[in-house]
Design an enzyme around this catalytic site. Structure first.
Site, PDB file in Angstrom:
ATOM      1  N   MET A  37       4.793   4.538   3.622  1.00 55.76           N
ATOM      2  CA  MET A  37       4.880   3.075   3.622  1.00 55.76           C
ATOM      3  C   MET A  37       6.216   2.622   3.027  1.00 55.76           C
ATOM      4  O   MET A  37       6.371   1.446   2.667  1.00 55.76           O
ATOM      5  CB  MET A  37       3.725   2.462   2.835  1.00 55.76           C
ATOM      6  CG  MET A  37       2.353   2.789   3.442  1.00 55.76           C
ATOM      7  SD  MET A  37       1.080   1.591   3.037  1.00 55.76           S
ATOM      8  CE  MET A  37       1.057   1.710   1.264  1.00 55.76           C
ATOM      9  N   HIS A  44       8.376  11.279  -1.823  1.00 55.57           N
ATOM     10  CA  HIS A  44       8.513  11.213  -0.362  1.00 55.57           C
ATOM     11  C   HIS A  44       9.566  12.219   0.129  1.00 55.57           C
ATOM     12  O   HIS A  44       9.392  12.874   1.146  1.00 55.57           O
ATOM     13  CB  HIS A  44       8.945   9.810   0.079  1.00 55.57           C
ATOM     14  CG  HIS A  44       7.955   8.722  -0.208  1.00 55.57           C
ATOM     15  ND1 HIS A  44       8.215   7.697  -1.089  1.00 55.57           N
ATOM     16  CD2 HIS A  44       6.710   8.485   0.272  1.00 55.57           C
ATOM     17  CE1 HIS A  44       7.188   6.864  -1.124  1.00 55.57           C
ATOM     18  NE2 HIS A  44       6.248   7.316  -0.311  1.00 55.57           N
ATOM     19  N   ARG A 194       4.316   2.172  -6.398  1.00 52.87           N
ATOM     20  CA  ARG A 194       3.764   1.100  -7.225  1.00 52.87           C
ATOM     21  C   ARG A 194       4.246   1.177  -8.673  1.00 52.87           C
ATOM     22  O   ARG A 194       4.054   0.219  -9.430  1.00 52.87           O
ATOM     23  CB  ARG A 194       2.234   1.111  -7.166  1.00 52.87           C
ATOM     24  CG  ARG A 194       1.708   0.699  -5.784  1.00 52.87           C
ATOM     25  CD  ARG A 194       0.202   0.494  -5.750  1.00 52.87           C
ATOM     26  NE  ARG A 194      -0.220  -0.207  -4.551  1.00 52.87           N
ATOM     27  CZ  ARG A 194      -0.699   0.378  -3.452  1.00 52.87           C
ATOM     28  NH1 ARG A 194      -0.813   1.699  -3.398  1.00 52.87           N
ATOM     29  NH2 ARG A 194      -1.068  -0.341  -2.407  1.00 52.87           N
TER      30      ARG A 194
HETATM   31  P1  AMP Z   1       2.872   6.225   0.648  1.00 55.34           P
HETATM   32  O1  AMP Z   1       4.240   5.777   1.025  1.00 55.34           O
HETATM   33  O2  AMP Z   1       2.494   5.886  -0.757  1.00 55.34           O
HETATM   34  O3  AMP Z   1       1.840   5.845   1.664  1.00 55.34           O
HETATM   35  O4  AMP Z   1       2.909   7.811   0.664  1.00 55.34           O
HETATM   36  C1  AMP Z   1       3.364   8.526   1.787  1.00 55.34           C
HETATM   37  C2  AMP Z   1       3.155   9.993   1.559  1.00 55.34           C
HETATM   38  O5  AMP Z   1       3.875  10.407   0.393  1.00 55.34           O
HETATM   39  C3  AMP Z   1       1.686  10.386   1.298  1.00 55.34           C
HETATM   40  O6  AMP Z   1       1.402  11.603   1.952  1.00 55.34           O
HETATM   41  C4  AMP Z   1       1.651  10.515  -0.205  1.00 55.34           C
HETATM   42  O7  AMP Z   1       0.635  11.366  -0.669  1.00 55.34           O
HETATM   43  C5  AMP Z   1       3.028  11.102  -0.481  1.00 55.34           C
HETATM   44  N1  AMP Z   1       3.414  10.887  -1.879  1.00 55.34           N
HETATM   45  C6  AMP Z   1       3.431   9.724  -2.551  1.00 55.34           C
HETATM   46  N2  AMP Z   1       3.797   9.928  -3.845  1.00 55.34           N
HETATM   47  C7  AMP Z   1       4.002  11.266  -3.975  1.00 55.34           C
HETATM   48  C8  AMP Z   1       4.377  12.126  -5.064  1.00 55.34           C
HETATM   49  N3  AMP Z   1       4.616  11.634  -6.282  1.00 55.34           N
HETATM   50  N4  AMP Z   1       4.492  13.447  -4.827  1.00 55.34           N
HETATM   51  C9  AMP Z   1       4.245  13.949  -3.584  1.00 55.34           C
HETATM   52  N5  AMP Z   1       3.881  13.210  -2.530  1.00 55.34           N
HETATM   53  C10 AMP Z   1       3.762  11.883  -2.710  1.00 55.34           C
END
Ligand code: AMP
Length: 292
Positions: A37, A44, A194
């Site tokens: 997102m 990421h 966040r």
């Molecule tokens: P999001 O943008 O929050 O929807 O996350 C996108 C992807 O990044 C998802 O597969 C999350 O699990 C992964 N992700 C988010 N934060 C982390 C983190 N600290 N370490 C590893 N992967 C992450």
């Protein structure tokens, strides 16, 4: 060269994304996919790195999916630092950045929604009604649009990752799902888009989540297997910060997301808590040797 901007292709239309992926595939590339997102951080980027290890073309999507936000959640204020994201994605070596807008993904009336089963009914599913249906629906669409060989997901969203594995299995999608470890700040806080909502006090208090999980991991390491005892120890740590509102803290079997009675090494401690207006989640595999 690492750290140098490469020629990343940025597309917003589904048809253009398909054409770009087709061209890469025709050139013999294996395709890795990293759905996000945006508001990118090192977590990421670690997924991109993982994708590049096994593919010649990495597709990243950035789409803040309205379907997965509840009416009182942070859809409107969710950070969208578009230029910084483009730069980070490009420097990390993303080959194709897919950045559709809402009307491209949801052009009209929708009839079909993917519904999470039992695996999604507790924890995040209970705290955020409809959230997982929104996630699974958009991931099904993205998987059909990109048609990668594999997708890389973070363990940070462990229940979501289990549901996406179930989505692929149950709907016979020909895509492997690779799970990558949680990337943390130096002090242990799991990286999250966040985290940028947190003020200084909240940022300090947020550490309590990883501390509580670290405590469970240590206790497990010292031989404790009773899940209720492990949970109680973690809750005590969380209770040391009265400003934190805990949504849940539990030891679960990560293949079912049922609460455990006796913990095994691959079981997970999971936590969700609110600090002011910000809701954070984290988890740890109890038998891991990692620091948290
Ligand atoms: P999001 O943008 O929050 O929807 O996350 C996108 C992807 O990044 C998802 O597969 C999350 O699990 C992964 N992700 C988010 N934060 C982390 C983190 N600290 N370490 C590893 N992967 C992450």
């Amino acid at each position: 060269m690492p750290g140098t901007a490469t020629s990343m292709e940025i597309v917003a239309a589904i048809a253009d994304l398909r054409a770009a992926v087709r061209a890469a595939r025709d050139g013999g590339a294996r395709i890795g996919f990293v759905p996000t997102m945006g508001a990118l951080h090192a977590g990421h980027l670690s997924l991109v790195e993982r994708s590049k290890r096994d593919s010649q073309c990495t597709v990243m999507s950035i789409f803040v999916n309205p379907l997965q936000f509840g009416p009182r959640e942070d859809l409107a204020r969710y950070p969208r630092p578009i230029e910084a994201d483009e730069k980070m994605a490009s420097e990390a070596g993303v080959d194709i950045l897919f950045r559709p807008d809402v009307s491209e993904m949801y052009p009209g009336l929708r009839n079909i929604t993917v519904t999470a089963g039992e695996l999604g009914s507790d924890w995040e599913g209970e705290s955020r009604p409809g959230h997982f249906d929104g996630v699974l629906t958009v991931v099904a669409k993205l998987f059909n649009i990109v048609q990668p060989d594999f997708a890389v997901l973070g363990r940070k969203d462990l229940q979501q990752a289990a549901l996406i594995q179930a989505l692929v299995r149950d709907l016979d999608m020909n895509i492997s799902v690779v799970l990558a470890p949680i990337v943390r700040e130096a002090d242990g806080l799991a990286m999250s888009s966040r985290n940028r909502y947190l003020d200084r006090d909240e940022r300090r208090r947020a550490l309590t989540l990883s501390k509580a999980l670290g405590c469970v991991r240590l206790l497990f390491g010292s031989g404790e297997r009773d899940a209720a005892t492990l949970e109680a120890a973690g809750r005590r740590v969380l209770g040391s910060e009265p400003e934190i509102a805990v949504d849940y803290f539990a030891i679960v079997d990560p293949s079912t997301f049922r609460r455990a009675r006796h913990a095994e090494a691959h079981f997970a401690g999971i936590v969700a808590a609110r600090l002011g207006k910000t809701r954070l989640i984290d988890n740890v595999t109890v038998g891991t040797n990692d620091q948290y």
